[in-house]
Design a protein around this motif. Structure first.
Motif, PDB file in Angstrom:
ATOM      1  N   LYS A  59       5.199  -2.471  -2.660  1.00  0.00           N
ATOM      2  CA  LYS A  59       3.250  -1.676  -2.063  1.00  0.00           C
ATOM      3  C   LYS A  59       2.917  -1.368  -1.677  1.00  0.00           C
ATOM      4  O   LYS A  59       3.749  -2.577  -0.450  1.00  0.00           O
ATOM      5  CB  LYS A  59       2.245  -3.349  -3.081  1.00  0.00           C
ATOM      6  CG  LYS A  59       2.169  -3.443  -4.694  1.00  0.00           C
ATOM      7  CD  LYS A  59       1.640  -5.049  -4.140  1.00  0.00           C
ATOM      8  CE  LYS A  59       1.708  -5.071  -6.172  1.00  0.00           C
ATOM      9  NZ  LYS A  59       3.036  -6.117  -6.227  1.00  0.00           N
ATOM     10  N   ILE A  60       2.909  -0.247  -0.910  1.00  0.00           N
ATOM     11  CA  ILE A  60       2.663   0.219   0.946  1.00  0.00           C
ATOM     12  C   ILE A  60       1.046   0.891   0.799  1.00  0.00           C
ATOM     13  O   ILE A  60       0.728   1.052   0.143  1.00  0.00           O
ATOM     14  CB  ILE A  60       3.661   1.521   0.454  1.00  0.00           C
ATOM     15  CG1 ILE A  60       4.662   1.478   0.282  1.00  0.00           C
ATOM     16  CG2 ILE A  60       3.531   1.746   2.518  1.00  0.00           C
ATOM     17  CD1 ILE A  60       5.936   2.263   0.154  1.00  0.00           C
ATOM     18  N   VAL A  61       0.854  -0.238   1.903  1.00  0.00           N
ATOM     19  CA  VAL A  61      -0.509  -0.006   2.319  1.00  0.00           C
ATOM     20  C   VAL A  61      -1.134   0.604   4.044  1.00  0.00           C
ATOM     21  O   VAL A  61      -0.620  -0.398   5.016  1.00  0.00           O
ATOM     22  CB  VAL A  61      -1.661  -1.157   2.255  1.00  0.00           C
ATOM     23  CG1 VAL A  61      -2.820  -0.632   2.457  1.00  0.00           C
ATOM     24  CG2 VAL A  61      -1.494  -1.410   0.577  1.00  0.00           C
ATOM     25  N   ASP A 109       0.323   3.510  -1.252  1.00  0.00           N
ATOM     26  CA  ASP A 109      -0.467   3.372  -2.805  1.00  0.00           C
ATOM     27  C   ASP A 109      -2.170   3.279  -2.524  1.00  0.00           C
ATOM     28  O   ASP A 109      -3.280   3.220  -3.170  1.00  0.00           O
ATOM     29  CB  ASP A 109      -0.441   1.789  -3.704  1.00  0.00           C
ATOM     30  CG  ASP A 109       0.309   1.524  -3.798  1.00  0.00           C
ATOM     31  OD1 ASP A 109       1.073   2.023  -4.559  1.00  0.00           O
ATOM     32  OD2 ASP A 109       1.378   1.066  -2.829  1.00  0.00           O
ATOM     33  N   ALA A 110      -2.134   3.675  -1.034  1.00  0.00           N
ATOM     34  CA  ALA A 110      -3.798   3.481  -0.363  1.00  0.00           C
ATOM     35  C   ALA A 110      -3.456   3.374   1.221  1.00  0.00           C
ATOM     36  O   ALA A 110      -2.536   2.939   1.945  1.00  0.00           O
ATOM     37  CB  ALA A 110      -4.527   2.672  -0.663  1.00  0.00           C
ATOM     38  N   ILE A 111      -4.639   4.363   1.558  1.00  0.00           N
ATOM     39  CA  ILE A 111      -5.019   4.005   3.234  1.00  0.00           C
ATOM     40  C   ILE A 111      -6.341   3.338   3.326  1.00  0.00           C
ATOM     41  O   ILE A 111      -7.442   4.195   3.095  1.00  0.00           O
ATOM     42  CB  ILE A 111      -4.968   5.828   4.025  1.00  0.00           C
ATOM     43  CG1 ILE A 111      -3.624   6.267   3.449  1.00  0.00           C
ATOM     44  CG2 ILE A 111      -4.986   6.103   5.265  1.00  0.00           C
ATOM     45  CD1 ILE A 111      -2.973   7.345   4.404  1.00  0.00           C
ATOM     46  N   VAL A 112      -6.424   2.368   4.387  1.00  0.00           N
ATOM     47  CA  VAL A 112      -7.426   1.906   4.543  1.00  0.00           C
ATOM     48  C   VAL A 112      -8.228   2.137   6.411  1.00  0.00           C
ATOM     49  O   VAL A 112      -6.667   2.514   6.831  1.00  0.00           O
ATOM     50  CB  VAL A 112      -7.129   0.361   4.356  1.00  0.00           C
ATOM     51  CG1 VAL A 112      -8.423  -0.144   5.018  1.00  0.00           C
ATOM     52  CG2 VAL A 112      -7.181  -0.409   2.944  1.00  0.00           C
ATOM     53  N   LEU A 148      -8.474   5.475   0.733  1.00  0.00           N
ATOM     54  CA  LEU A 148      -8.136   6.566   0.553  1.00  0.00           C
ATOM     55  C   LEU A 148      -7.526   5.547  -0.640  1.00  0.00           C
ATOM     56  O   LEU A 148      -6.536   5.089  -0.649  1.00  0.00           O
ATOM     57  CB  LEU A 148      -8.389   7.745   0.737  1.00  0.00           C
ATOM     58  CG  LEU A 148      -8.809   8.536   2.037  1.00  0.00           C
ATOM     59  CD1 LEU A 148      -8.664   9.042   2.250  1.00  0.00           C
ATOM     60  CD2 LEU A 148      -9.660   8.753   1.225  1.00  0.00           C
ATOM     61  N   LEU A 149      -7.434   6.169  -2.172  1.00  0.00           N
ATOM     62  CA  LEU A 149      -6.566   5.740  -3.158  1.00  0.00           C
ATOM     63  C   LEU A 149      -6.089   7.018  -3.948  1.00  0.00           C
ATOM     64  O   LEU A 149      -7.230   7.784  -4.456  1.00  0.00           O
ATOM     65  CB  LEU A 149      -7.909   4.425  -4.182  1.00  0.00           C
ATOM     66  CG  LEU A 149      -8.397   3.804  -3.984  1.00  0.00           C
ATOM     67  CD1 LEU A 149      -9.269   3.259  -5.053  1.00  0.00           C
ATOM     68  CD2 LEU A 149      -7.404   3.026  -3.069  1.00  0.00           C
ATOM     69  N   GLN A 201      -9.644  -5.001  -4.619  1.00  0.00           N
ATOM     70  CA  GLN A 201      -9.313  -4.236  -5.196  1.00  0.00           C
ATOM     71  C   GLN A 201      -7.851  -3.324  -6.631  1.00  0.00           C
ATOM     72  O   GLN A 201      -8.052  -2.644  -7.151  1.00  0.00           O
ATOM     73  CB  GLN A 201     -10.179  -3.479  -4.619  1.00  0.00           C
ATOM     74  CG  GLN A 201     -11.129  -3.525  -3.929  1.00  0.00           C
ATOM     75  CD  GLN A 201     -11.920  -3.327  -4.360  1.00  0.00           C
ATOM     76  OE1 GLN A 201     -12.071  -2.355  -5.410  1.00  0.00           O
ATOM     77  NE2 GLN A 201     -13.334  -3.847  -4.517  1.00  0.00           N
ATOM     78  N   LEU A 202      -7.039  -3.618  -5.533  1.00  0.00           N
ATOM     79  CA  LEU A 202      -5.988  -2.791  -6.368  1.00  0.00           C
ATOM     80  C   LEU A 202      -5.290  -3.156  -7.165  1.00  0.00           C
ATOM     81  O   LEU A 202      -4.830  -3.209  -8.032  1.00  0.00           O
ATOM     82  CB  LEU A 202      -4.925  -2.531  -5.168  1.00  0.00           C
ATOM     83  CG  LEU A 202      -5.567  -1.199  -4.558  1.00  0.00           C
ATOM     84  CD1 LEU A 202      -4.372  -0.494  -3.576  1.00  0.00           C
ATOM     85  CD2 LEU A 202      -5.985   0.394  -5.399  1.00  0.00           C
TER      86      LEU A 202
END
Length: 264
Positions: free
Chosen positions: A49-51, A71-74, A82-83, A194-195
């Protein structure tokens, strides 16, 4: 801080996900290097998993979220995420989620613009970051990207933000201020819920955090698997909490070292 080679193999083998800062951690001179981008791809291919979690604005982050294998940028220090659509090819469609509701964001935005105007009016040399048009939930003053501020000037900006009731942090390039209880750590907890509908604190040993500056120190304090890329050296005198490990390489090269340590 210990050199990365002292990171126990058993701890590395337990890692299933990575949080990483962007500026001066993934990027070098403002661009992601080929080796860092390949490292992200290798992590994704390995099922990690990569954030990415950053103080940069959500508008600035959109092209990267659409194209990078994450997987997302917070963005904006935990306020908005952003998903990307995992089923689509790059550039992938994005959805956007917030920690604050629309009414709160609107009220806070007006207050923050007033503070931003006061900073530029009252503190000589202080100017809003060039990426400010893409910001929705915070403000940013440039101290090292295109404008150079002294330590005293940075401290004055932070003090003014706090006097207005704002949270304030200093990244490798910007001074960020916002209203709300979010920060990078709360943003990390939020996106895991969330994810994946999971509790980050219950599985902290399965995650690593990689960063480079003072606004990463809450993450360094909380994550047992925390790594600073070598250019963190410039901030060490100002850090109350250091990362557990440090790479030999700076910026994107340092991030690539972390990935190599995980996948090896």
């Amino acid at each position: 801080m210990q050199e990365l080679e002292h990171w126990p193999a058993a701890q590395r083998q337990a890692v299933t996900g990575i949080f990483t800062d962007i500026d001066d951690t993934l990027t070098t001179e403002g661009e992601i290097t080929a080796d860092a981008l390949e490292a992200l791809g290798a992590l994704k291919a390995a099922g990690m998993k990569i954030v990415a979690i950053t103080g940069r604005p959500v508008g600035w982050s959109e092209p990267f979220a659409a194209r990078w294998p994450v997987d997302a940028i917070v963005a904006e220090n935990g306020a908005v995420a952003l998903l990307p659509d995992a089923a689509s090819a790059a550039p992938r469609p994005l959805s956007k989620i917030y920690q604050q509701d629309a009414a709160t964001r609107g009220a806070n935005f007006a207050r923050m613009q007033a503070v931003l105007a006061r900073i530029e009016r009252e503190l000589p040399g202080a100017h809003r970051a060039t990426d400010s048009p893409g910001r929705e939930t915070d403000i940013a003053i440039d101290h090292s990207e295109f404008t150079q501020l002294s330590d005293a000037q940075v401290a004055a900006v932070v003090a003014l933000m706090k006097s207005e009731g704002m949270h304030a942090t200093v990244s490798s390039i910007h001074i960020n201020g916002w209203y709300g209880d979010h920060n990078k750590l709360e943003g990390a907890r939020w996106i895991v819920r969330q994810l994946w509908q999971r509790d980050l604190d219950a599985e902290m040993d399965q995650w690593v955090y990689v960063g480079d500056s003072t606004n990463d120190q809450l993450m360094f304090k909380t994550f047992a698997n925390s790594v600073g890329v070598a250019n963190i050296a410039r901030f060490v005198p100002r850090l109350a909490h250091l990362p557990r490990y440090v790479t030999r390489g700076e910026r994107g090269a340092g991030f690539t070292e972390v990935v190599r340590a995980l996948l090896d």
